[in-house]
Scaffold this motif. Structure first.
Motif, PDB file in Angstrom:
ATOM      1  N   UNK A 141      12.922   9.993   1.383  1.00 46.27           N
ATOM      2  CA  UNK A 141      12.875   8.852   2.556  1.00 46.27           C
ATOM      3  C   UNK A 141      11.430   9.026   3.223  1.00 46.27           C
ATOM      4  N   UNK A 142      10.651  10.040   3.200  1.00 43.20           N
ATOM      5  CA  UNK A 142       9.328  10.247   3.873  1.00 43.20           C
ATOM      6  C   UNK A 142       8.502   9.132   2.939  1.00 43.20           C
ATOM      7  N   UNK A 143       8.725   9.079   1.604  1.00 37.93           N
ATOM      8  CA  UNK A 143       7.781   8.488   0.969  1.00 37.93           C
ATOM      9  C   UNK A 143       8.108   6.898   1.185  1.00 37.93           C
ATOM     10  N   UNK A 144       9.188   6.467   1.205  1.00 44.98           N
ATOM     11  CA  UNK A 144       9.658   5.180   1.744  1.00 44.98           C
ATOM     12  C   UNK A 144       9.005   4.613   2.994  1.00 44.98           C
ATOM     13  N   UNK A 145       9.004   5.575   3.752  1.00 46.03           N
ATOM     14  CA  UNK A 145       8.425   5.063   5.275  1.00 46.03           C
ATOM     15  C   UNK A 145       6.872   5.296   4.985  1.00 46.03           C
ATOM     16  N   UNK A 146       6.198   6.204   4.295  1.00 44.01           N
ATOM     17  CA  UNK A 146       4.735   6.253   4.128  1.00 44.01           C
ATOM     18  C   UNK A 146       4.384   5.165   3.571  1.00 44.01           C
ATOM     19  N   UNK A 147       5.050   4.766   2.390  1.00 45.96           N
ATOM     20  CA  UNK A 147       4.728   3.261   1.699  1.00 45.96           C
ATOM     21  C   UNK A 147       4.639   2.155   2.392  1.00 45.96           C
TER      22      UNK A 147
ATOM     23  N   UNK B   7       4.573   1.836   5.613  1.00 41.79           N
ATOM     24  CA  UNK B   7       3.393   1.790   6.851  1.00 41.79           C
ATOM     25  C   UNK B   7       1.912   1.671   6.002  1.00 41.79           C
ATOM     26  N   UNK B   8       1.908   2.369   4.963  1.00 41.94           N
ATOM     27  CA  UNK B   8       0.394   2.290   4.017  1.00 41.94           C
ATOM     28  C   UNK B   8       0.452   0.538   3.699  1.00 41.94           C
ATOM     29  N   UNK B   9       1.488   0.090   3.242  1.00 41.55           N
ATOM     30  CA  UNK B   9       1.372  -1.394   2.621  1.00 41.55           C
ATOM     31  C   UNK B   9       0.983  -2.219   4.069  1.00 41.55           C
ATOM     32  N   UNK B  10       1.612  -1.986   5.012  1.00 41.08           N
ATOM     33  CA  UNK B  10       1.275  -2.855   6.320  1.00 41.08           C
ATOM     34  C   UNK B  10       0.104  -2.804   6.884  1.00 41.08           C
ATOM     35  N   UNK B  11      -0.532  -1.416   6.929  1.00 42.53           N
ATOM     36  CA  UNK B  11      -1.740  -1.130   7.046  1.00 42.53           C
ATOM     37  C   UNK B  11      -3.006  -1.784   6.552  1.00 42.53           C
ATOM     38  N   UNK B  12      -2.705  -1.695   4.970  1.00 46.54           N
ATOM     39  CA  UNK B  12      -3.749  -2.513   4.119  1.00 46.54           C
ATOM     40  C   UNK B  12      -3.555  -4.048   4.316  1.00 46.54           C
ATOM     41  N   UNK B  13      -2.413  -4.526   4.723  1.00 45.53           N
ATOM     42  CA  UNK B  13      -2.483  -5.891   4.875  1.00 45.53           C
ATOM     43  C   UNK B  13      -3.206  -6.425   6.059  1.00 45.53           C
ATOM     44  N   UNK B  14      -3.026  -5.580   6.991  1.00 45.32           N
ATOM     45  CA  UNK B  14      -3.891  -5.910   8.177  1.00 45.32           C
ATOM     46  C   UNK B  14      -5.191  -5.690   8.202  1.00 45.32           C
ATOM     47  N   UNK B  15      -5.963  -4.570   7.305  1.00 48.38           N
ATOM     48  CA  UNK B  15      -7.206  -4.587   7.158  1.00 48.38           C
ATOM     49  C   UNK B  15      -7.761  -5.536   6.413  1.00 48.38           C
ATOM     50  N   UNK B  16      -6.807  -6.010   5.090  1.00 48.60           N
ATOM     51  CA  UNK B  16      -7.229  -7.039   4.420  1.00 48.60           C
ATOM     52  C   UNK B  16      -7.656  -8.573   5.282  1.00 48.60           C
TER      53      UNK B  16
END
Length: 647
Positions: free
Chosen positions: A82-88, A90-99
């Motif tokens: 479950x932690x990886x699903x949450x991490x992935x 959040x990480x994906x959303x963060x990358x979308x914001x940065x790009x």
């Protein structure tokens, strides 16, 4: 295609699709904008979108290397936690914001420079304090961030509804992704290693070349190649011949070379009566020649400068050496052609050079650099402080900073207005006046170099000064003219004014982009010298360079001095009109209407320049002429790199 969006790599390929789609939208937007300035052939349009797609794919693979490695090495038992699903997520959303933010930054960067990310963008990443404040004052940041967060949320939600997140965490095993992971990572590494940003730079249309690039890859390429080795990338001739050509060019009726061989050092003997006035140089931020009525402007932006142009020594056909403030500073303090890469002001080992300040110091002057912002920016304090100048700036006191001269911080009591780039022009001029009063009281001759800041985005200044609304370049130009007028009128009553010469010159133009890779018209700047004793008003129509300002001034003053500069007294009978100018990679030499442009990969291009039409027509010149162009840059680079410019 459907299999791409299943298994561990579902989210990975969804991100690639998003990135490439947004890159296409940005490129199309910039293309439409560029169509207002130039026409594109069918071949150029194909190049823009096909080569651009290639760079976009490569950029996407490069920035996703960390995630590809993550997918490769994470065991199945951890991957489905479950932690990886949450991490992935959040990480994906963060990358979308940065790009998304980077795509917005590309649009605004193009608006300012009409270029993909380059060395300037790298500078902006380093000097975050000034840039963040500048962005905050130029754009509605809360609305911008809200829009980016909304779009990022919408994109994430759409992928969630398409079950991409669920498919990413299906029961596929890590073994089935190994080949795919290795392939993607290897392709990205090969792209970094072998693909050069310069692949897009074939052809003479600046817009086509820039639109063919990808902003992200251009940024990393600029960061990687902050300084170019002339010997590795540019055409060369024999060193002895190069120095012979430059020495012949620098020959003057009243000068003799000190050393034979690989040196340009010479002794200049003054003519006529010699005298030593105070000198104040006002270097104006981004003042293109075409802001002045003398060059055809009808907006009445510079009434004061227009009024004094014909009551001065007016260099009416002068050209800046570059497109950045530090390039102008380099030209005005070192009188040297622009060498490839960043300005010498920003480079390593730039201390104790033979500078304009050195000549003034030998004559008994106190040199001071005045800047209304933080001189830490662009390494200005380090450069000036270690090349015979004291410093007065509106900065922060840094630990372990050491300069050859003193540093004085501008106090709050002396500031009536400031923005991200520094205090307003009126305030910095008032600081200069106080300093001059103090030096006069102690019988000190002074040479002051002032760098203004008001004619810089966000174009804000004190209220109720002029009749134009704030926030536009035109208003900032008008305010700067107003501030200079007040300064000149103020110092006329000072006891030191009678023995003070004022030099007014731009650091560079407001913009440099055009259809041509180096658009000569975008380098023309105004320059005038006021209050010279026993000197008639003079309009110097000859084509001149920023590097000629001080050698010409010293000629008027009748000075004897050691000269280790590439600049010349343009009134000498041996002077032949020529200019040296360039970008970070392109180096131009123009004599009359004959133009040579040197580029990496040892490329040489020759043109006839039609100033009336601002056109460059391909031409063939004798080898001696192209050798002369090479010689100027080759010798300048070698003198700096080998310590030949040291005092």
């Amino acid at each position: 295609m459907k299999k791409l969006f299943t298994g561990r790599f579902a989210l990975y390929f969804a991100f690639l699709a998003y990135f490439i789609t947004l890159s296409f939208i940005v490129r199309t937007t910039l293309f439409i904008s560029a169509c207002q300035h130039t026409d594109f052939t069918l071949f150029e349009i194909v190049k823009i979108f096909s080569l651009g797609l290639f760079f976009d794919v490569g950029s996407a693979l490069i920035i996703t290397i960390p995630y590809a490695l993550f997918l490769l090495i994470l065991p199945d038992k951890l991957y489905h936690k479950k932690w990886n699903k949450i991490f992935t997520s959040i990480f994906f959303f963060f990358f979308i914001v940065i790009t998304l933010f980077s795509f917005f930054a590309e649009l605004t960067f193009w608006q300012e420079f009409e270029s993909r990310f380059n060395f300037i963008a790298v500078d902006y990443l380093i000097y975050t304090y000034e840039v963040i404040h500048n962005i905050n004052e130029s754009y509605p940041i809360p609305l911008l961030l809200a829009a980016i967060l909304f779009l990022a949320s919408a994109i994430t939600y759409i992928l969630y509804r398409l079950k991409v997140f669920n498919q990413t965490f299906d029961e596929s095993t890590r073994k089935s992704t190994n080949v795919r992971s290795f392939s993607l990572i290897i392709f990205a590494v090969l792209f970094i290693t072998f693909v050069k940003n310069s692949w897009a730079e074939h052809g003479n249309n600046h817009y086509t070349n820039e639109l063919s690039k990808a902003g992200t890859y251009s940024f990393f390429a600029a960061f990687k190649n902050n300084e170019l080795n002339y010997q590795d990338f540019y055409s060369q001739i024999d060193d002895k011949k190069a120095f012979e050509l430059v020495r012949k060019q620098l020959k003057e009726t009243n000068a003799s070379f000190i050393n034979a061989g690989l040196s340009i050092k010479r002794i200049v003997s003054g003519e006529g009566e010699s005298y030593k006035p105070n000198v104040i140089t006002i270097t104006i931020e981004s003042l293109s020649a075409d802001f002045l009525a003398h060059y055809g402007n009808t907006q009445h932006l510079t009434p004061f400068l227009d009024s004094i142009a014909n009551h001065s020594v007016f260099f009416s056909n002068m050209y800046a050496t570059g497109t950045r403030t530090v390039r102008g500073m380099e030209a005005l303090t070192l009188c040297i052609p622009p060498t490839p890469g960043s300005s010498i002001v920003r480079r390593m080992d730039n201390e104790h050079l033979f500078s304009v300040g050195h000549v003034f110091k030998e004559k008994g002057y106190t040199n001071t650099f005045f800047y209304g912002g933080d001189g830490y920016f662009d390494n200005m304090n380090h450069f000036f402080g270690n090349n015979e100048y004291n410093i007065v700036d509106r900065g922060r006191k840094l630990l372990n900073e050491t300069y050859g001269g003193t540093r004085t911080l501008i106090h709050n009591k002396d500031v009536t207005f400031e923005n991200a780039w520094g205090i307003c022009d009126e305030d910095i001029f008032n600081v200069v006046v106080k300093d001059a009063d103090e030096k006069y009281k102690h019988h000190q001759l002074f040479n002051n170099f002032i760098m203004t800041t008001s004619n810089h985005r966000p174009y804000t200044f004190p209220a109720n000064k002029i009749n134009l609304p704030q926030g536009t370049r035109e208003a900032a130009v008008r305010y700067t003219d107003y501030a200079i007028k007040n300064f000149i009128e103020n110092i006329k009553s000072k006891p030191w004014f009678k023995n003070t010469v004022i030099v007014i010159v731009a650091d560079h133009c407001a913009s440099s982009a055009g259809k041509n890779e180096i658009d000569i018209s975008k380098y023309q700047i105004p320059c005038m010298i006021l209050n010279l004793k026993n000197t008639a008003n003079t309009n110097i129509h000859k084509m001149t360079s920023q590097i000629d300002v001080f050698p010409t001034l010293w000629g008027f003053l009748g000075w004897n001095y050691t000269n280790d500069f590439f600049g010349k007294n343009v009134l000498d009978s041996n002077y032949k009109s020529r200019v040296v100018l360039g970008t970070y990679q392109k180096l131009a030499y123009m004599q009359n209407d004959s133009l040579v442009i040197l580029s990496p990969q040892r490329k040489i291009e020759s043109y006839i320049y039609n100033k009336a039409k601002n056109e460059q027509r391909k031409a063939n010149f004798p080898k001696l002429f192209t050798d002369k162009a090479i010689a100027n840059y080759q010798t300048a680079y070698e003198l700096f790199k080998n310590g030949g410019l040291k005092e």
